[in-house]
Design a protein around this motif. Structure first.
Motif, PDB file in Angstrom:
ATOM      1  N   VAL A   1       0.728  -1.048   0.124  1.00  0.00           N
ATOM      2  CA  VAL A   1      -0.009  -0.123   0.029  1.00  0.00           C
ATOM      3  C   VAL A   1       0.906   1.089  -0.032  1.00  0.00           C
ATOM      4  O   VAL A   1       1.757   1.462   0.912  1.00  0.00           O
ATOM      5  N   VAL A   2       0.533   2.123  -0.961  1.00  0.00           N
ATOM      6  CA  VAL A   2       1.465   3.432  -0.974  1.00  0.00           C
ATOM      7  C   VAL A   2       0.541   4.467  -1.362  1.00  0.00           C
ATOM      8  O   VAL A   2      -0.530   4.424  -2.012  1.00  0.00           O
ATOM      9  N   HIS A   3       0.668   5.544  -0.447  1.00  0.00           N
ATOM     10  CA  HIS A   3       0.062   6.626  -0.255  1.00  0.00           C
ATOM     11  C   HIS A   3       0.224   7.852  -1.523  1.00  0.00           C
ATOM     12  O   HIS A   3       1.611   8.012  -1.254  1.00  0.00           O
ATOM     13  N   ILE A   4      -0.555   7.921  -2.362  1.00  0.00           N
ATOM     14  CA  ILE A   4      -0.050   9.170  -3.370  1.00  0.00           C
ATOM     15  C   ILE A   4      -0.865  10.102  -3.367  1.00  0.00           C
ATOM     16  O   ILE A   4      -2.333   9.880  -2.936  1.00  0.00           O
ATOM     17  N   ASP A   5      -0.601  11.431  -2.838  1.00  0.00           N
ATOM     18  CA  ASP A   5      -1.485  12.499  -2.841  1.00  0.00           C
ATOM     19  C   ASP A   5      -2.433  12.734  -3.971  1.00  0.00           C
ATOM     20  O   ASP A   5      -2.099  12.683  -5.155  1.00  0.00           O
ATOM     21  N   SER A   6      -3.453  12.978  -3.580  1.00  0.00           N
ATOM     22  CA  SER A   6      -4.578  12.853  -4.677  1.00  0.00           C
ATOM     23  C   SER A   6      -4.381  13.858  -5.684  1.00  0.00           C
ATOM     24  O   SER A   6      -4.912  13.652  -7.010  1.00  0.00           O
ATOM     25  N   LYS A   7      -3.727  14.790  -5.537  1.00  0.00           N
ATOM     26  CA  LYS A   7      -3.340  15.955  -6.571  1.00  0.00           C
ATOM     27  C   LYS A   7      -2.594  15.372  -7.741  1.00  0.00           C
ATOM     28  O   LYS A   7      -2.512  15.863  -8.942  1.00  0.00           O
TER      29      LYS A   7
ATOM     30  N   GLY B   1      16.720  11.541 -14.426  1.00  0.00           N
ATOM     31  CA  GLY B   1      16.560  12.402 -15.531  1.00  0.00           C
ATOM     32  C   GLY B   1      15.205  12.092 -16.042  1.00  0.00           C
ATOM     33  O   GLY B   1      14.836  13.093 -16.625  1.00  0.00           O
ATOM     34  N   CYS B   2      14.734  10.762 -16.233  1.00  0.00           N
ATOM     35  CA  CYS B   2      13.586  10.806 -16.925  1.00  0.00           C
ATOM     36  C   CYS B   2      12.262  11.159 -16.067  1.00  0.00           C
ATOM     37  O   CYS B   2      12.406  11.419 -14.875  1.00  0.00           O
ATOM     38  N   VAL B   3      11.186  11.331 -17.085  1.00  0.00           N
ATOM     39  CA  VAL B   3       9.857  11.429 -16.559  1.00  0.00           C
ATOM     40  C   VAL B   3       9.163  10.506 -16.070  1.00  0.00           C
ATOM     41  O   VAL B   3       9.075   9.344 -17.062  1.00  0.00           O
ATOM     42  N   ARG B   4       8.868  10.091 -14.764  1.00  0.00           N
ATOM     43  CA  ARG B   4       8.157   8.680 -14.325  1.00  0.00           C
ATOM     44  C   ARG B   4       7.051   9.038 -14.018  1.00  0.00           C
ATOM     45  O   ARG B   4       6.574   9.753 -13.179  1.00  0.00           O
ATOM     46  N   LEU B   5       6.073   7.992 -14.143  1.00  0.00           N
ATOM     47  CA  LEU B   5       4.617   7.830 -13.974  1.00  0.00           C
ATOM     48  C   LEU B   5       4.630   6.758 -13.356  1.00  0.00           C
ATOM     49  O   LEU B   5       5.195   5.631 -13.535  1.00  0.00           O
ATOM     50  N   ILE B   6       3.276   6.471 -12.386  1.00  0.00           N
ATOM     51  CA  ILE B   6       2.933   5.327 -11.848  1.00  0.00           C
ATOM     52  C   ILE B   6       2.751   4.276 -13.074  1.00  0.00           C
ATOM     53  O   ILE B   6       1.876   4.948 -13.980  1.00  0.00           O
ATOM     54  N   ASN B   7       3.019   3.289 -12.833  1.00  0.00           N
ATOM     55  CA  ASN B   7       2.745   2.073 -14.008  1.00  0.00           C
ATOM     56  C   ASN B   7       1.305   2.176 -14.729  1.00  0.00           C
ATOM     57  O   ASN B   7       1.372   2.359 -15.764  1.00  0.00           O
ATOM     58  N   GLN B   8       0.197   2.211 -13.992  1.00  0.00           N
ATOM     59  CA  GLN B   8      -1.125   2.168 -14.423  1.00  0.00           C
ATOM     60  C   GLN B   8      -1.217   3.442 -15.132  1.00  0.00           C
ATOM     61  O   GLN B   8      -2.000   3.454 -16.170  1.00  0.00           O
ATOM     62  N   HIS B   9      -0.580   4.548 -14.723  1.00  0.00           N
ATOM     63  CA  HIS B   9      -1.072   6.055 -15.217  1.00  0.00           C
ATOM     64  C   HIS B   9      -0.136   6.101 -16.522  1.00  0.00           C
ATOM     65  O   HIS B   9      -0.787   6.442 -17.680  1.00  0.00           O
ATOM     66  N   VAL B  10       1.113   5.376 -16.711  1.00  0.00           N
ATOM     67  CA  VAL B  10       1.627   5.518 -17.916  1.00  0.00           C
ATOM     68  C   VAL B  10       1.146   4.560 -19.056  1.00  0.00           C
ATOM     69  O   VAL B  10       1.205   4.776 -20.148  1.00  0.00           O
ATOM     70  N   GLU B  11       0.520   3.269 -18.389  1.00  0.00           N
ATOM     71  CA  GLU B  11      -0.255   2.654 -19.549  1.00  0.00           C
ATOM     72  C   GLU B  11      -1.335   3.540 -20.055  1.00  0.00           C
ATOM     73  O   GLU B  11      -1.517   3.239 -21.241  1.00  0.00           O
ATOM     74  N   GLU B  12      -2.003   4.204 -19.220  1.00  0.00           N
ATOM     75  CA  GLU B  12      -3.119   4.763 -19.840  1.00  0.00           C
ATOM     76  C   GLU B  12      -2.811   6.021 -20.614  1.00  0.00           C
ATOM     77  O   GLU B  12      -3.352   6.069 -21.800  1.00  0.00           O
TER      78      GLU B  12
ATOM     79  N   PRO C   1       6.443   3.871  -7.048  1.00  0.00           N
ATOM     80  CA  PRO C   1       5.436   4.843  -7.036  1.00  0.00           C
ATOM     81  C   PRO C   1       5.434   5.974  -5.972  1.00  0.00           C
ATOM     82  O   PRO C   1       4.932   7.156  -6.254  1.00  0.00           O
ATOM     83  N   TRP C   2       5.970   5.731  -4.888  1.00  0.00           N
ATOM     84  CA  TRP C   2       6.094   6.922  -3.795  1.00  0.00           C
ATOM     85  C   TRP C   2       7.162   7.874  -4.283  1.00  0.00           C
ATOM     86  O   TRP C   2       7.095   8.906  -3.560  1.00  0.00           O
ATOM     87  N   THR C   3       7.773   7.649  -5.405  1.00  0.00           N
ATOM     88  CA  THR C   3       8.676   8.975  -5.887  1.00  0.00           C
ATOM     89  C   THR C   3       7.915  10.116  -6.431  1.00  0.00           C
ATOM     90  O   THR C   3       8.236  11.057  -6.828  1.00  0.00           O
ATOM     91  N   ILE C   4       6.748   9.908  -6.874  1.00  0.00           N
ATOM     92  CA  ILE C   4       5.768  10.789  -7.652  1.00  0.00           C
ATOM     93  C   ILE C   4       5.836  11.982  -6.587  1.00  0.00           C
ATOM     94  O   ILE C   4       5.593  11.978  -5.607  1.00  0.00           O
ATOM     95  N   GLY C   5       6.088  13.159  -7.626  1.00  0.00           N
ATOM     96  CA  GLY C   5       6.094  14.587  -6.739  1.00  0.00           C
ATOM     97  C   GLY C   5       7.485  14.975  -6.088  1.00  0.00           C
ATOM     98  O   GLY C   5       7.497  15.778  -5.471  1.00  0.00           O
ATOM     99  N   GLN C   6       8.414  14.350  -6.813  1.00  0.00           N
ATOM    100  CA  GLN C   6       9.855  14.345  -6.280  1.00  0.00           C
ATOM    101  C   GLN C   6      10.975  14.444  -7.334  1.00  0.00           C
ATOM    102  O   GLN C   6      10.660  13.958  -8.425  1.00  0.00           O
TER     103      GLN C   6
END
Length: 185
Positions: free
Chosen positions: A26-32, A160-171, A150-155
């Protein structure tokens, strides 16, 4: 034919085995940072990607002043790209090899992986999908890709690359065609 004892043993064994396999961390991601449709400048053309580094957001423009917004993780300071690139290649579960520069800067971190990792490997930082960014015909080695972290989102976290949560990059991957312009600022 399966006996009652075999059936009961199988059920009990599966009950003990299932949580370890099926329970995700379980990883908490800020809703924004969760994908959402937002208002943007109505002058932006549909079908482009805009990465706003200071806010950790990627926007896939839809037209008529709307965009799909995703939270991202970016490279540590000094390891980010600024400018306009083009997606020239896409891959599902891409393999990964660290660049020589990555190995030189952090040999203890990247040296063990100098031969690379196959797609889907739990240590492969490319995640589920990758959009390969080019400057004209030259591969920049800069990507928009998934992440197994996924806990790295927002940091500022990666090399150097642009990273998204796996489900989000799939979309995003399903929507974005080759030759899409990517504005990074």
């Amino acid at each position: 034919m399966l006996t009652r004892r075999q059936f009961a043993t199988t059920v009990v064994a599966s009950l003990f085995a299932t949580p370890a396999i099926a329970t995700p961390t379980v990883v908490h991601i800020d809703s924004k940072f969760m994908p959402q449709e937002v208002d943007v400048n109505p002058d932006l053309a549909a079908g482009d990607i805009h990465v706003v580094k200071k806010d950790f957001f990627l926007y896939w423009t839809l037209g008529n002043g709307r965009a799909r917004r995703y939270g991202v993780a970016l490279g540590d300071q000094g390891r980010n790209y600024t400018g306009v690139l083009t997606i020239r290649r896409k891959a599902e579960w891409p393999s990964w090899i660290p660049t020589q520069n990555m190995i030189n800067l952090e040999p203890e971190l990247y040296g063990p992986y100098r031969r690379g990792l196959p797609g889907g490997h739990p240590q492969n930082p490319m995640g589920a999908r990758a959009l390969y960014l080019y400057d004209g015909g030259r591969d920049t080695y800069y990507r928009i890709h998934g992440t197994p972290q996924p806990w790295t989102i927002g940091q500022n976290f990666s090399s150097g690359c642009v990273r998204l949560i796996n489900q989000h990059v799939e979309e995003l991957y399903a929507q974005v065609p080759i030759n899409t312009n990517v504005y990074i600022f």
